[in-house]
Structure formats: structure tokens, C-alpha cells
Design a protein around this motif. Sequence first.
Motif, PDB file in Angstrom:
ATOM      1  N   ASN A   1      20.121  73.814  39.607  1.00  0.00           N
ATOM      2  CA  ASN A   1      20.052  72.632  40.642  1.00  0.00           C
ATOM      3  C   ASN A   1      20.164  71.325  40.194  1.00  0.00           C
ATOM      4  OD1 ASN A   1      18.838  74.312  42.566  1.00  0.00           O
ATOM      5  ND2 ASN A   1      16.865  73.618  42.380  1.00  0.00           N
ATOM      6  N   TRP A   2      19.878  71.186  38.889  1.00  0.00           N
ATOM      7  CA  TRP A   2      20.092  69.878  38.042  1.00  0.00           C
ATOM      8  C   TRP A   2      21.717  69.825  37.982  1.00  0.00           C
ATOM      9  CZ3 TRP A   2      17.704  65.576  37.395  1.00  0.00           C
ATOM     10  CH2 TRP A   2      17.937  64.612  36.579  1.00  0.00           C
ATOM     11  N   ALA A   3      22.572  70.710  37.599  1.00  0.00           N
ATOM     12  CA  ALA A   3      23.802  70.704  37.320  1.00  0.00           C
ATOM     13  C   ALA A   3      24.660  70.293  38.482  1.00  0.00           C
ATOM     14  CB  ALA A   3      24.507  72.201  37.069  1.00  0.00           C
ATOM     15  N   ALA A   4      23.985  70.233  39.847  1.00  0.00           N
ATOM     16  CA  ALA A   4      24.762  69.682  40.747  1.00  0.00           C
ATOM     17  C   ALA A   4      25.115  68.408  40.760  1.00  0.00           C
ATOM     18  CB  ALA A   4      23.716  69.933  42.088  1.00  0.00           C
TER      19      ALA A   4
ATOM     20  N   GLY B   1      33.321  78.571  41.187  1.00  0.00           N
ATOM     21  CA  GLY B   1      32.655  79.256  40.220  1.00  0.00           C
ATOM     22  C   GLY B   1      31.131  78.760  40.038  1.00  0.00           C
ATOM     23  N   ILE B   2      30.551  78.208  41.119  1.00  0.00           N
ATOM     24  CA  ILE B   2      29.307  77.754  40.924  1.00  0.00           C
ATOM     25  C   ILE B   2      28.297  78.395  41.602  1.00  0.00           C
ATOM     26  CG2 ILE B   2      30.084  75.639  40.113  1.00  0.00           C
ATOM     27  CD1 ILE B   2      29.805  74.482  42.895  1.00  0.00           C
ATOM     28  N   SER B   3      27.040  78.176  41.895  1.00  0.00           N
ATOM     29  CA  SER B   3      26.142  78.810  42.654  1.00  0.00           C
ATOM     30  C   SER B   3      26.196  78.207  43.989  1.00  0.00           C
ATOM     31  CB  SER B   3      24.909  78.704  42.066  1.00  0.00           C
ATOM     32  OG  SER B   3      24.312  77.380  42.040  1.00  0.00           O
ATOM     33  N   PRO B   4      25.735  79.049  45.064  1.00  0.00           N
ATOM     34  CA  PRO B   4      25.530  78.410  46.256  1.00  0.00           C
ATOM     35  C   PRO B   4      24.375  77.530  46.496  1.00  0.00           C
ATOM     36  CG  PRO B   4      25.745  80.809  46.523  1.00  0.00           C
ATOM     37  CD  PRO B   4      25.640  80.635  44.974  1.00  0.00           C
ATOM     38  N   ALA B   5      23.583  77.436  45.591  1.00  0.00           N
ATOM     39  CA  ALA B   5      22.518  76.204  45.617  1.00  0.00           C
ATOM     40  C   ALA B   5      23.216  75.006  45.107  1.00  0.00           C
ATOM     41  CB  ALA B   5      21.353  76.734  44.704  1.00  0.00           C
TER      42      ALA B   5
END
Length: 265
Positions: free
Chosen positions: A230-233, A199-203
Motif C-alpha cells: 500500500n505504501w508504494a502507491a 506491473g503493480i498490484s491492483p491495490a
Amino acid sequence: MTVPRLGLGTSGNDDPEQCAESVRTALEFGYRHVDTAQMYGNEAAVGRGVRGADVDREDVFVATKVHPENLAREDVLATAEASLDRLALDYVDLLYVHWPLGAYDPAETLPAFDALRDRGLTRHVGVSNFTPDLLREAAELLEAPIAANQVEIHPLLPPREDLVAACEDVGADLVAYAPFCRRDALDVPEVVAVAERRGISPAQVCLAWLLAKDCAPIPKATGREHLADNWAALDLELTDEDVARLDGIEERYRKFDPDGSPWQD
């Protein structure tokens, strides 16, 4: 690591107002690592963003790179000062040899980087696009430790074992540029599958995969939503199964491979 784990890349961000605003927004959001280069033509805008952010300068890790055509000793010294003038900063935190091409001559180029560090114009010395052999050669010639080797890394081009070993040998961080392979990696089925399952982005998948491999990715982003995604990664931890799935991608290619590139040997 010497280099902050997630940074803001600015390659291709050549609209001065957009670039400055992206840098300012990123820093006020929480980013502390900004990457530019003489080759990008945006050092002035990057510097304006750094100075305009409500963040103390000493808390920001600013990196720039010397153009391959400027790697003769006197050109390194002169153009590094010109970069600082464009950035309107007293020093950069990291100054890279951008590519070991053009005017690059290890015995002439690298002592100039030592001289700039001795003068306090850069706090650290780095290299970019260096193979294991070139990295070890540079480490032998430099007085300064090599803080980082910035290379292309993404799920379609994982970090080579010999390159990881060489970086460990010389104490250099691996900085990953083009972490999305100019968006090509975002559509890879394995990346999409992990993103959908979590449930997250491919990025975020690409960045979390790089972080799991002790790389410091520097994705480009120009809007607050993209910067936040991006920061959430940083708060993600892929499972061993997720990492293995991305490691198992069969398609492999290098996006950036100019004539004379050391990767062609």
C-alpha cells in the motif's frame, strides 16, 4: 492537506494483538496517520500500537470517531474522554462525527465538538458520511473549521462532483474509507488491466487513483508485506489514460449504506 495523504485504517481489525502490532509496524515503516473509531472496538489496541512505536507522538496523526448513538451533547463529551482513556493519549489529532444518524442533532452535537477542541482534547474536528448539504450545514454551525469529511470512495464509487465542490467550499479534506470496496474493486477488469500493464498490484492502482484525485485513502492492512504494498502507491503516478480507464468503470455501488443513511435521500 491537514490529513496525511495515506493512512492506516483499522475497521475490522478486532484482534487486539494483531491490531496493536499492525499499528506499531505501520508507524515504524513510515505511516503517520492512523484511523479508528468507537464503533470499531479497538481504540485500546490502536493506542497501544501508537505508544509502542519508535515514533514521537507529535509526529503521528491519530483520528477516532464518535459513535452515532453517542452524539447527544453530553454523550459526545463523556465518550470522547472515554476514547482518550482507551487510547491512553492526551489528545487526538482529529475527532469525527461518525455518521449523521442516531442521536445526531447538528445544533446540539456540533458545539460539543467545538468544546472538545477548545479544551485541547482534539486538534481538529471532522465529519464522516456527510452529504454536501449536511457538510455545509455543519460548517455554518461549527466554530472550528472542518478538517475532513471521511466517506466511502473507491473505483466502484468515485467521488461525486457536488461532494468535492462542497469540501472545497468549506476547506475539508476528502478521506476515503473502504478504498478497495472490501476487496471487490481489486477484481474489476479495468483495475486489473492497469495493474498488469504497469506491473503493480491492483491495490496500488486503487490507491494511486485516489491520491490522483486528492483523496487521502485509509486502507486496512495487517501484515508488513501488505503495508509495504500500500505504501508504494505514494511513489506511483498513473497516466491520464490510466485514470480515464478507471473513471470509465460502468459498475457502480455503495458498500456501506445503513438504514437512514443520508445517501438514501
